[in-house]
Scaffold this motif. Structure first.
Motif, mmCIF file in Angstrom:
data_model
loop_
_atom_site.group_PDB
_atom_site.id
_atom_site.type_symbol
_atom_site.label_atom_id
_atom_site.label_comp_id
_atom_site.label_asym_id
_atom_site.label_seq_id
_atom_site.Cartn_x
_atom_site.Cartn_y
_atom_site.Cartn_z
ATOM 1 N N UNK A 20 44.118 -67.456 -17.342
ATOM 2 C CA UNK A 20 44.042 -67.526 -15.881
ATOM 3 C C UNK A 20 43.936 -68.966 -15.383
ATOM 4 N N UNK A 21 43.650 -69.922 -16.281
ATOM 5 C CA UNK A 21 43.486 -71.314 -15.860
ATOM 6 C C UNK A 21 44.779 -71.898 -15.318
ATOM 7 N N UNK A 22 45.927 -71.481 -15.875
ATOM 8 C CA UNK A 22 47.199 -72.082 -15.450
ATOM 9 C C UNK A 22 47.541 -71.734 -14.000
ATOM 10 N N UNK A 23 47.619 -70.438 -13.617
ATOM 11 C CA UNK A 23 47.892 -70.169 -12.202
ATOM 12 C C UNK A 23 46.802 -70.709 -11.280
ATOM 13 N N UNK A 78 52.271 -84.763 -12.326
ATOM 14 C CA UNK A 78 51.136 -83.844 -12.390
ATOM 15 C C UNK A 78 51.026 -83.212 -13.771
ATOM 16 N N UNK A 79 49.793 -83.006 -14.211
ATOM 17 C CA UNK A 79 49.554 -82.508 -15.563
ATOM 18 C C UNK A 79 49.997 -81.069 -15.734
ATOM 19 N N UNK A 80 49.848 -80.254 -14.721
ATOM 20 C CA UNK A 80 50.102 -78.822 -14.868
ATOM 21 C C UNK A 80 51.517 -78.422 -14.478
ATOM 22 N N UNK A 81 52.282 -79.334 -13.906
ATOM 23 C CA UNK A 81 53.626 -78.982 -13.435
ATOM 24 C C UNK A 81 54.630 -79.973 -14.003
ATOM 25 N N UNK A 82 55.232 -79.706 -15.163
ATOM 26 C CA UNK A 82 56.320 -80.562 -15.635
ATOM 27 C C UNK A 82 57.454 -80.588 -14.613
ATOM 28 N N UNK A 83 58.015 -81.750 -14.388
ATOM 29 C CA UNK A 83 59.089 -81.893 -13.402
ATOM 30 C C UNK A 83 60.301 -82.553 -14.033
ATOM 31 N N UNK A 84 61.471 -82.081 -13.602
ATOM 32 C CA UNK A 84 62.743 -82.667 -14.005
ATOM 33 C C UNK A 84 63.585 -82.839 -12.756
ATOM 34 N N UNK A 85 63.995 -84.066 -12.494
ATOM 35 C CA UNK A 85 64.817 -84.386 -11.332
ATOM 36 C C UNK A 85 64.161 -83.924 -10.032
ATOM 37 N N UNK A 86 62.851 -84.082 -9.966
ATOM 38 C CA UNK A 86 62.126 -83.794 -8.738
ATOM 39 C C UNK A 86 61.794 -82.343 -8.510
ATOM 40 N N UNK A 87 62.099 -81.464 -9.455
ATOM 41 C CA UNK A 87 61.809 -80.037 -9.297
ATOM 42 C C UNK A 87 60.946 -79.555 -10.451
ATOM 43 N N UNK A 101 51.468 -78.180 -22.403
ATOM 44 C CA UNK A 101 50.803 -78.649 -23.616
ATOM 45 C C UNK A 101 51.757 -79.506 -24.438
ATOM 46 N N UNK A 102 53.015 -79.090 -24.524
ATOM 47 C CA UNK A 102 53.995 -79.877 -25.277
ATOM 48 C C UNK A 102 54.234 -81.220 -24.592
ATOM 49 N N UNK A 103 54.340 -81.208 -23.264
ATOM 50 C CA UNK A 103 54.550 -82.450 -22.523
ATOM 51 C C UNK A 103 53.388 -83.402 -22.742
ATOM 52 N N UNK A 104 52.158 -82.901 -22.731
ATOM 53 C CA UNK A 104 50.992 -83.757 -22.965
ATOM 54 C C UNK A 104 51.064 -84.381 -24.361
ATOM 55 N N UNK A 105 51.369 -83.556 -25.362
ATOM 56 C CA UNK A 105 51.409 -84.070 -26.735
ATOM 57 C C UNK A 105 52.522 -85.092 -26.907
ATOM 58 N N UNK A 106 53.722 -84.795 -26.385
ATOM 59 C CA UNK A 106 54.839 -85.726 -26.514
ATOM 60 C C UNK A 106 54.539 -87.036 -25.795
ATOM 61 N N UNK A 107 53.924 -86.950 -24.623
ATOM 62 C CA UNK A 107 53.563 -88.164 -23.885
ATOM 63 C C UNK A 107 52.525 -88.975 -24.655
ATOM 64 N N UNK A 108 51.575 -88.292 -25.277
ATOM 65 C CA UNK A 108 50.572 -88.989 -26.067
ATOM 66 C C UNK A 108 51.168 -89.724 -27.252
ATOM 67 N N UNK A 109 52.078 -89.068 -27.966
ATOM 68 C CA UNK A 109 52.724 -89.720 -29.104
ATOM 69 C C UNK A 109 53.597 -90.883 -28.651
ATOM 70 N N UNK A 110 54.300 -90.706 -27.530
ATOM 71 C CA UNK A 110 55.145 -91.806 -27.053
ATOM 72 C C UNK A 110 54.301 -93.008 -26.665
ATOM 73 N N UNK A 111 53.165 -92.764 -26.022
ATOM 74 C CA UNK A 111 52.284 -93.861 -25.634
ATOM 75 C C UNK A 111 51.708 -94.569 -26.854
ATOM 76 N N UNK A 112 51.347 -93.798 -27.879
ATOM 77 C CA UNK A 112 50.693 -94.368 -29.052
ATOM 78 C C UNK A 112 51.667 -95.049 -30.006
#
Length: 545
Positions: free
Chosen positions: A231-234, A59-68, A76-87
């Motif tokens: 307020x967008x995050x919650x 999910x975009x709004x909930x970073x998960x590690x080991x299922x939690x 935002x950091x996860x999105x950017x890192x994922x984008x760079x890894x993909x590219x």
């Protein structure tokens, strides 16, 4: 006939400075430490796991590690890192290095914003000085290169500082910068930090220097931008995962103070003051120099810097958690203050900073070169012995490219420190160049040595070599406790074994204090740990027949 030319119409004084050299220095500072190493503790394994989960359809709004849910890194950091890894991976960089490009991006954004703020507040030369002071601070080094969401916080702080610098001249741009900076800060450092800067912004008109119509309009515009974004995050959590929203509210709602069920405070001022001495050097001595030469409350930027230090300082003083990285929140105003009177620094003080930097970084560079020969060629013998003690899994590894990079940095630094007529800005430039030299040598000459000491890969390889034949042949599974986070992350990255979190396997991998014994009914097959780690060990147990 005598004529008068207004100051703003006069031609700018010629300067012998070369702005492109600053860009080159920052570029050289940004990249060492990004490439060619595994995931290092404490944050990199968790952050990379969150990025990998997102790429696997998380999910975009909930970073998960080991299922939690993992709320310690900004989405935002996860999105950017994922984008760079993909590219970029695997054709341009490995997955780890490509993900670290996100840190480079946000760090560069923060440096550029702080530099532009210095230019707007202080003048055309001082913006460069702000950047030089920042990259010269020891606290910026690791935070600006490794997988960590702290770089997003720095970028957000830079946007806020830049927004304040434009508040009385370019209202729309300032509103966008301030509002987006506050929102990004709330999503990365927690909304109490963003609220502290917002409250500070509301109190700035106490000073007549900030009591102007354009600033009031900027405030209204910034709040109009920030509040919906915050307020967008919650709101997104509420509509995507109500359970994650509950956990966020209970444990992370108040940021560094915990959540609704874990809220606590403590008196941490001595801890942060003590660590500020090394974390923000040379920013804080230069800031003190500026404060001794000027009445800061008579300058618009001085009022802002003092208010920033006061509000964030109070927040840190009451923080129950003691994390050195939080001192990054104080670096932008300290660098701004340090740059304000840099040109007026007395020649003796500038010479001392320059001499101290030359001696400190020169000795460190010489030691690193000597250490490189010791760990690879066994000379000097005593240093080689200590090298093997701290990184026993290292095997001599000499790569031509790191050697070329290291050899190119050293003469450039020697050229920089031999300039004559050193003044304040030149002394700070030499300091930043020395920081860059030492960091580059560490991340080239010492990188394989550090990787062998800080990565979990050698430990995982040790256990793989000690596995019994019945596991190698696939005859038995290995159980692992669900709360053994470090072990689960390490073996997921560096081992093909499929570890089972159930309780029906004959073998069990445990994360346990070093040299602990197996409980009754179990036998120890293997034990290992990263070098010199006295608190964290791993063991493979076999159920007694």
């Amino acid at each position: 006939m005598l004529t008068y030319t207004p100051p703003e119409s006069r031609a700018l004084e010629k300067t012998h400075e070369k702005p492109w050299l600053l860009l080159l220095l920052v570029f050289a500072w940004l990249w060492p430490g990004v490439f060619s190493h595994d995931l290092w503790n404490p944050a990199e394994p968790q952050v990379y796991a969150a990025v990998a989960h997102f790429l696997d359809g998380g999910r975009a709004w909930v970073p998960e590690v080991l299922g939690a849910p993992y709320f310690k890194v900004s989405p935002v950091y996860v999105w950017a890192a994922a984008g760079f890894q993909t590219a970029l991976s695997p054709w341009a960089a490995d997955a780890y290095s490509a993900s670290r490009f996100a840190t480079v991006l946000f760090t560069a954004l923060g440096l550029a914003a702080c530099g532009m703020a210095g230019y707007r507040f202080l003048g055309r030369h001082q913006g460069r000085s702000v950047v030089l002071i920042l990259i010269g601070c020891a606290g910026m080094v690791a935070n600006g290169h490794f997988l960590s969401g702290i770089s997003v916080e720095f970028a957000a702080l830079g946007l806020c500082l830049y927004g304040f610098s434009l508040a009385q001249t370019r209202v729309i741009m300032a509103s966008l910068l301030l509002g987006s900076g506050w929102a990004l800060l709330s999503l990365s450092a927690g909304w109490p930090v963003a609220a502290a800067l917002m409250l500070m912004a509301l109190t700035l008109p106490v000073s007549p220097l900030w009591r102007v119509k354009r600033y009031y309009i900027t405030l209204i515009g910034a709040l109009a931008v920030a509040l919906p974004l915050i307020s967008a995050y919650p709101f997104a959590l509420y509509h995507t995962d109500a359970a994650a929203l509950t956990q966020w509210r209970q444990q992370y709602l108040w940021g560094i103070f915990g959540g609704s069920t874990t809220f606590q405070t403590a008196f941490s001022l001595p801890y942060y003051l003590k660590n500020l001495l090394w974390f923000a050097f040379p920013a804080w001595p230069l800031a003190i120099w500026t404060a001794s030469r000027l009445k800061l409350w008579q300058e618009r930027w001085g009022v802002l810097a003092l208010a920033w230090l006061l509000f964030i300082g109070l927040l840190l003083a009451a923080s129950p958690g003691r994390y050195q990285n939080h001192l990054l929140w104080l670096l932008p105003p300290l660098a701004l203050l340090g740059a304000a009177r840099l040109d007026g620094l007395r020649r003796g003080a500038a010479a001392f900073i320059n001499w101290f930097g030359i001696m400190a970084f020169g000795l460190l560079a010489a030691f690193l070169w000597l250490g490189f020969f010791a760990m690879n060629y066994g000379w000097p013998a005593k240093l080689a012995e200590r090298s093997a003690y701290f990184s026993p899994y290292y095997t001599p590894d000499i790569n031509i490219m790191p050697m070329v990079v290291a050899l190119s940095f050293t003469p450039v630094w020697l050229w920089a420190i031999t300039r004559k007529h050193i003044k304040g800005r030149q002394a700070v430039t030499n300091w930043a160049a020395g920081t860059t030299l030492v960091w580059a040598l560490m991340m080239t000459l010492f990188l394989p040595w550090l990787d062998a000491a800080k990565s979990y890969r050698p430990v995982v390889a040790q256990m793989a070599a000690a596995l019994p034949d019945d596991i190698r042949n696939g005859g038995h599974c290995i159980n692992i406790d669900a709360d053994a986070h470090a072990a689960r992350l390490a073996w997921a990255q560096y081992s093909p074994l499929d570890l089972n979190t159930g309780h029906n396997c004959r073998y069990r991998l445990v994360q346990t204090p070093l040299h602990s014994t197996a409980p009754q009914g179990w036998q120890t097959v293997w034990q290992g740990a990263r070098p010199r780690n006295k608190t964290e060990g791993f063991a493979l147990w076999k159920k007694a027949s």
